[in-house]
Enzyme design. Structure first.
Site, mmCIF file in Angstrom:
data_model
loop_
_atom_site.group_PDB
_atom_site.id
_atom_site.type_symbol
_atom_site.label_atom_id
_atom_site.label_comp_id
_atom_site.label_asym_id
_atom_site.label_seq_id
_atom_site.Cartn_x
_atom_site.Cartn_y
_atom_site.Cartn_z
ATOM 1 N N LYS A 1 0.834 -1.202 0.000
ATOM 2 C CA LYS A 1 0.000 0.000 0.000
ATOM 3 C C LYS A 1 0.870 1.254 0.000
ATOM 4 O O LYS A 1 0.606 2.202 -0.741
ATOM 5 C CB LYS A 1 -0.952 -0.023 1.200
ATOM 6 C CG LYS A 1 -2.020 -1.108 1.069
ATOM 7 C CD LYS A 1 -2.822 -1.297 2.348
ATOM 8 C CE LYS A 1 -3.746 -2.516 2.212
ATOM 9 N NZ LYS A 1 -4.536 -2.779 3.436
ATOM 10 N N GLN B 1 -4.593 -1.640 9.680
ATOM 11 C CA GLN B 1 -4.470 -2.965 9.069
ATOM 12 C C GLN B 1 -5.047 -4.020 10.013
ATOM 13 O O GLN B 1 -4.646 -4.109 11.173
ATOM 14 C CB GLN B 1 -2.996 -3.252 8.747
ATOM 15 C CG GLN B 1 -2.776 -4.533 7.970
ATOM 16 C CD GLN B 1 -3.362 -4.501 6.560
ATOM 17 O OE1 GLN B 1 -3.287 -3.482 5.871
ATOM 18 N NE2 GLN B 1 -3.957 -5.596 6.137
ATOM 19 N N ASP C 1 -10.981 2.761 4.299
ATOM 20 C CA ASP C 1 -11.321 1.335 4.205
ATOM 21 C C ASP C 1 -12.837 1.127 4.195
ATOM 22 O O ASP C 1 -13.317 0.033 3.893
ATOM 23 C CB ASP C 1 -10.724 0.558 5.388
ATOM 24 C CG ASP C 1 -9.373 -0.070 5.053
ATOM 25 O OD1 ASP C 1 -9.092 -0.271 3.853
ATOM 26 O OD2 ASP C 1 -8.609 -0.363 5.997
#
Ligand code: BQF
Length: 292
Positions: free
Chosen positions: A52, A96, A119
């Site tokens: 990422k 994460q 997200d």
């Protein structure tokens, strides 16, 4: 049969974003910024966060990774996130997953500002998705919809069968495809491990989205002729012929399913790269909607 090249589409999206960011820089503006938070030592998570960060840099986005020890308390983690919520150089925040057992994932997700929740996991964004309001959609489902759009696969009135009910893939993709909008407007079935006979459902699919985390679970005899197969699985299986001792396969047995499919995504190089491309797209959107 058409192989859906997610890697290629993802790199097209990255080029489009890079162009937009170059224009911002030319105009003397700051680039969008993404901060990733990685807690503890999970090898897969480390790989994902590294990819990422690299993807951000490729397109000229600012990227930072906060690496925290697994010993960090929930309070400390939330306090760090609150600081990032208040930092105007940070447009997107991603935590994460998974987090260590002693940390409540829901509490942490809820501490991220919905305006920086690239997200799309915050309940505000989940709710907006369900009622069809603009917000951030989770990256993997958004990537799947983008692949269907770019390959001009008809979705209106088609039966989308989703295998798996996670908050990250199954539930949000079902909600996206259900919307009365372009690139959606599908008839949606969600099925999962409690079904007595999953093949009963998968055989009905015009578009089958497999996200159950079982290697090669869906075989060719479980789908109908002409099906569009979207394979979200990332499963390691032992393979002594590989240097690493394993290879990665999807939730779909590619060889047999490809015999019947009109379109199919490979693993790797299908949905995975799109997840990252949509993260960048969401971060750019956070910047344009809520940034300085
Ligand atoms: C590819 C993820 C499960 C749990 C947490 C490219 C990725 C994967 C595959 C990737 C994933 C999966 C990510 C490929 C991010 C997708 O070429 O096939 C990219 O980096 N992903 C994650 O951040 O967390 C996960 C899967």
């Amino acid at each position: 049969m058409t192989l859906i090249d997610g890697k290629k589409v993802a790199s097209e999206i990255k080029s489009e974003l890079k162009k937009q960011i170059d224009e911002l820089l030319q105009a003397g503006k700051n680039p969008p910024g993404l901060t990733a938070i990685l807690v503890g030592e999970n090898p897969a998570s480390e790989i994902y966060v590294t990819s990422k960060g690299k993807a951000c840099e490729e397109i000229g986005m600012r990227s930072k990774t906060e690496k925290l020890p697994s010993s960090i308390s929930e309070e400390e983690l939330i306090s760090l996130i609150k600081n990032l919520n208040d930092d105007s150089s940070v447009n997107g925040i991603l935590v994460q997953l998974p987090l260590p057992k002693h940390i409540n994932e829901n509490k942490v997700i809820e501490s991220v500002s919905p305006q920086k929740d690239v997200d799309g996991f915050h309940p505000i964004n989940v709710g907006n998705l369900v009622i069809g309001k603009d917000g951030f959609a989770p990256c993997t489902p958004a990537g799947i919809q983008e692949l269907l759009r770019r390959y001009k696969i008809e979705t209106k009135g088609k039966h989308v069968v989703v295998l798996g009910r996670s908050n990250i893939v199954g539930k949000p993709i079902a909600n996206l495809m259900l919307q009365k909008k372009a690139d959606a407007n599908s008839i949606v079935t969600i099925c999962h491990s409690a079904a007595k006979d999953l093949a009963y459902y998968t055989k009905m699919a015009d578009i089958l989205i497999a996200a159950i985390g079982q290697p090669n679970f869906v075989k060719g005899d479980m789908v109908k002729e002409g099906v569009v197969v979207i394979d979200v699985g990332i499963n390691r299986v032992e393979d002594k012929s590989k240097a690493k001792g394993y290879r990665v396969v999807g939730d779909v047995e590619f060889e047999s399913a490809a015999q019947k499919a009109s379109y199919i995504t490979p693993v790797p190089g299908g949905v995975g790269p799109m997840t990252i491309a949509m993260l960048l797209k969401n971060t750019f959107k956070a910047y344009t909607m809520y940034g300085e």
